[in-house]
Motif scaffolding. Sequence first.
Motif, PDB file in Angstrom:
ATOM      1  N   ASP A 121       0.813  -1.220   0.000  1.00  0.00           N
ATOM      2  CA  ASP A 121       0.000   0.000   0.000  1.00  0.00           C
ATOM      3  C   ASP A 121       0.844   1.266   0.000  1.00  0.00           C
ATOM      4  O   ASP A 121       0.349   2.354   0.294  1.00  0.00           O
ATOM      5  N   SER A 177      -5.243  -1.139  -5.131  1.00  0.00           N
ATOM      6  CA  SER A 177      -5.741  -0.875  -3.784  1.00  0.00           C
ATOM      7  C   SER A 177      -6.287  -2.170  -3.200  1.00  0.00           C
ATOM      8  O   SER A 177      -6.577  -3.137  -3.918  1.00  0.00           O
ATOM      9  N   LYS A 197     -12.692   0.308   0.295  1.00  0.00           N
ATOM     10  CA  LYS A 197     -11.408   0.347  -0.401  1.00  0.00           C
ATOM     11  C   LYS A 197     -10.372   1.050   0.476  1.00  0.00           C
ATOM     12  O   LYS A 197     -10.642   2.111   1.038  1.00  0.00           O
ATOM     13  N   ASP A 199      -6.654   2.706   0.121  1.00  0.00           N
ATOM     14  CA  ASP A 199      -5.703   3.147  -0.897  1.00  0.00           C
ATOM     15  C   ASP A 199      -4.315   3.409  -0.331  1.00  0.00           C
ATOM     16  O   ASP A 199      -3.447   3.932  -1.032  1.00  0.00           O
TER      17      ASP A 199
END
Length: 828
Positions: A121, A177, A197, A199
Amino acid sequence: MDNISRVNASRKDRTGNSIQRWGMRGIVAAVSVAAWTTAAGGQGCEPHWSEEFASGDLDGAASALAWFDDGTGPALYVGGSFFAAAGVPETRGIARWDGREWSSVGGGVDGLVYSMAVHDDGTGPALFVGGWFSAAGGVLATSHVAKWNGSVWSPLPGDTDSLVIAMRVFDDGSGASLYIGGNFGRAGGIDANRIAKWDGASWSPLGSGISDIVRTMDVFDDGSGPALHVAGRFVNAGGLSVEYLAKWTGQSWEAASPPPYGPRSGGIWDLVVWDDGAGPALYATGRFEDNGVTGGVARKRGGQWEVLASPSIRIPFALGPIDVGGRQGMGVAVQQIGREPGSVGAWIDGVWHHLGDVDRVPRSMLRVEGPTGPRTYLVGLLSAVGGSGVRGIAVWDGSEWSALRPPGGINGSVRALDAGVERVYAGGWFQSAGGAAAVRVAAYEGGVWSALGPGFPSTCGAGGIPSVESLLEVDLPSARGVVAGGLFSAGFLSQAIAVWDGASWAGLAQGFSVISATDTCAVVMDTAVFDDGSGPALFAAGHFDTPAWGIARWTGTAWADLAGGLGVFPWGNKRMCLRVHDDGTGPALYVGGRIWAAGGPGGFPVRNIARWNGQHWSRVGQGLEMFVFALEEFDDGRGPALFAAGASSTGGEVWRWEGAAWTRLGGRFDAEAAALAVFDDGTGPALYVGGSFTSIDGRPARALARWDPGAPGQWIEVAGGVAQAGQGASVLALEPVPHQGVWSLLVGGWFSAVGQSVDSQNIARLIGCRSVCYPDCDSNGTLDIFDFLCFQNSFVLGEPYACDCDPDPACDIFDFLCFQNAFVAGCP
C-alpha cells in the motif's frame, strides 16, 4: 510380586479371570538389572506426559490461506479459528508454515481470521488480515483488519466495526488498492455498507455499498474490461437490483450476468478466476441448474455461463487450481452433510476426477509453486481428507493428500481403551489414528497406529453416529479376540457387537436390536468376562431389548437372557458399565448405568446399579441417586471395595461400596465423572477418575484427578489435567499399560492438550515412575519356565528386550546371564 498384582488388579477384575494381556517383548530396553527393580529414573523421577500423540497441525478450523515472503523467505500463512498450531505458543488465529515447522506471526490475534491478502500500500509488501478480532500481536485498534509487515503488526486507521470475510487487490486505473468485504457497516469511520477500499492512506466506500453479506471477490474481465466481481447473498449493489453477483468497475456498480441458480440457491459462496488454456474463466460455487444439468460449480467464459455437472449438487465451499498427474485443473471441495462424506475433486478437460473424501467443512484452497513443485493446500474444519488423518489443513502433492505435520493422535473422541498383548486398542468416534485411516477402532503398537479391517463406518439405520463404546480382549472357548461394542452395523448381520480375530471382524450371532419407539439402533456400552458357575463367559450390557433386555450372556452360539434382564432409560446419556467384584458375599457381576429395574423392565426397582450372582439379581444397598458410568475395584487401605463414578443433578460423584453401605468419596465435581482406573505412578496404587469436570469442591481439576486420602481435599489434579482449546475437555477412558519398562496410564477422551502445554490429540500417556518387573517376560505376574521361553524367543528375534539386558551393545550370552541373574533376584 504383590505390587504387580495390585497394579494389574483392575484389568483382571474386568475379565473375571487371570488371563494376562500385557507382553513385554519389544517394549522394554534395559540398561541394567537394577533399573528394573527400582523406581524408574531413580531419585527425582516425576510422572510426566509423553509427546507421542501430538495433534499434527491445527487444533481448530482454518479459513484463509496466503503465500507471503516476510523477508526470511516465502512461507504459507494460515488463518482461522484455531487456538494453536502444533502446540506452538502465540499462534492463535494465524500461523506461519515454512515447510518444516509452525511459528508465531507476531503473537497471533485475539479472535478469528477469515481472509488474507498480500499487498503493497506504499509502505512495502505486507500481509493484510481480516476477520473478527480486536488486537493483533497485542496491538489494539486493529479491530477486524490489520497489517503484518514481517516484523510487526500495525492497524489501518479507523479499521471496521464488524466482520471482514473477503479481501482482494484490484487496480481500478488509479493504482492497486485493497478491497475488503464482509458484514461491517463502517470502515475508517465512514459508512461503507459491507465493502470498502483502502488506498494506503484512507478508507473510501464503493457507492452506497452492498445490501447483505459479501462472501468472496475476484478480478475478472468479462469482455468489457477488468472489474472487481463481488458475490454473496445480497440482492442490491449500489442501488442496482442484482442476484448475488455484481461488479465494480472502479467508478460505479454494474449488474453482472448471474449464473443459472437452482432452487434454494442461497447465493454464491466462492469465486475464482482461472485459465485452463482456453482463456480466463470465472468459476462460482453455489446451487446451479441449467437445461437439466445440476451442479455446485458454474463457469463463465465469453459472457456465457455453463453448469459443470458433478456427482453431488451440494454446495462446494472451496475452489482453487490443483495439479493431478502433471495436469492442472480446477479443484473443488464439497462439505460433508450428515453421514454422506464430502469430497474433493478436479475438473480437467471437461472430466471430473475424484481426489478423495473429506469430512466436515472445507473452506479455502490455494495452489503454490514451492521448491519441490506445485502443491495445493486445503483448509477448513477438517480431520480426514482422502483417507489421511489431518487437522485443519491438508496438502495435495499431485497424487495424494497428507498432513503437513504427521499426527500421532486420534482425530475424534476416544471412548474406549484396552491393552492387548504388546498392543493397545482404541475405540470411539474417529476416522483416523496417527494419520492412518482407521474407522472407529485402531491398534497401537511400536509407536505406529493401524486399522482393524474396515472398522465400523455405518450404523444400523437412520439413528445415531457410529461409535465404539467398549473394547475387551478375551480368550474363551466361545469367543477369542478383541470384542468391540458400540453403535454400529458390522456389515455381517451383527448389530452393536463384533469380535476381531486378528485378521477380520466376525459377528456374534445377530447381535442386538431395539423394538422401542424411542430408539432406532441398539448400542453395547460395556463388556466383561464373568464365571456365573458354568464357566467364564462374555457378558454385554447396553441399550437393547432383543434378544434380551439391557444385558445378555454369550453362550457361544446365541445371546442368553439373565432372568429378565434390566430396565434401562432409553433417553439421555446411555453409558453403562460392568465390573466383577466380591464384596464378601461371593463373586458377582455389577452393572451400573441409568437403570430403574432388575429382572426386566417390570422387575423390582433398583437405583442405577444392580448385582448378578449367576442365578438372580439383587440390589446393591439402597442404590445410588447418580447415574453410574464407571465401576472399579480398589483397596484404599481399608480393604478391597467397589467404587462407582457418575453424575447426579448437582455434578459428578464417586462412591465406595464396602459390602454393607455406600459412602461418598471426597468432594463434589462440577460435572460428570465418567472413567475410573487403578494406577501406580511410583508413589503407590491410587484411584484415578476422569470426566468432564473442571473443579472439585472449587479447586481446579481439569478432567483428571487422583484420590489421595492423605492430601488436603483428598482429590488432587493429575499432572495439570487435560484441556480442549476453546471448549470443554473430557476424559472417557483410562487404561494402565507398560511402556518402555515403566507403568504408564493411557488417557482417552476429547482434548487437545495435557499438562500445561503438551500437545496430545484425544489420547495421551502419563508416564509413571514404577518399573515393570523385567524377568517377568510374559507379564503374567508369575516367574516360571515360560519366562525363559519368552526371553529365548525375544533373543532369537533380536529384540531390544532381550539384547539390551546388559549395558553392552552386543546381543550375546551375557544377555542370557543378565536375565538369569534378574530372574534369581525376583521382583519387588
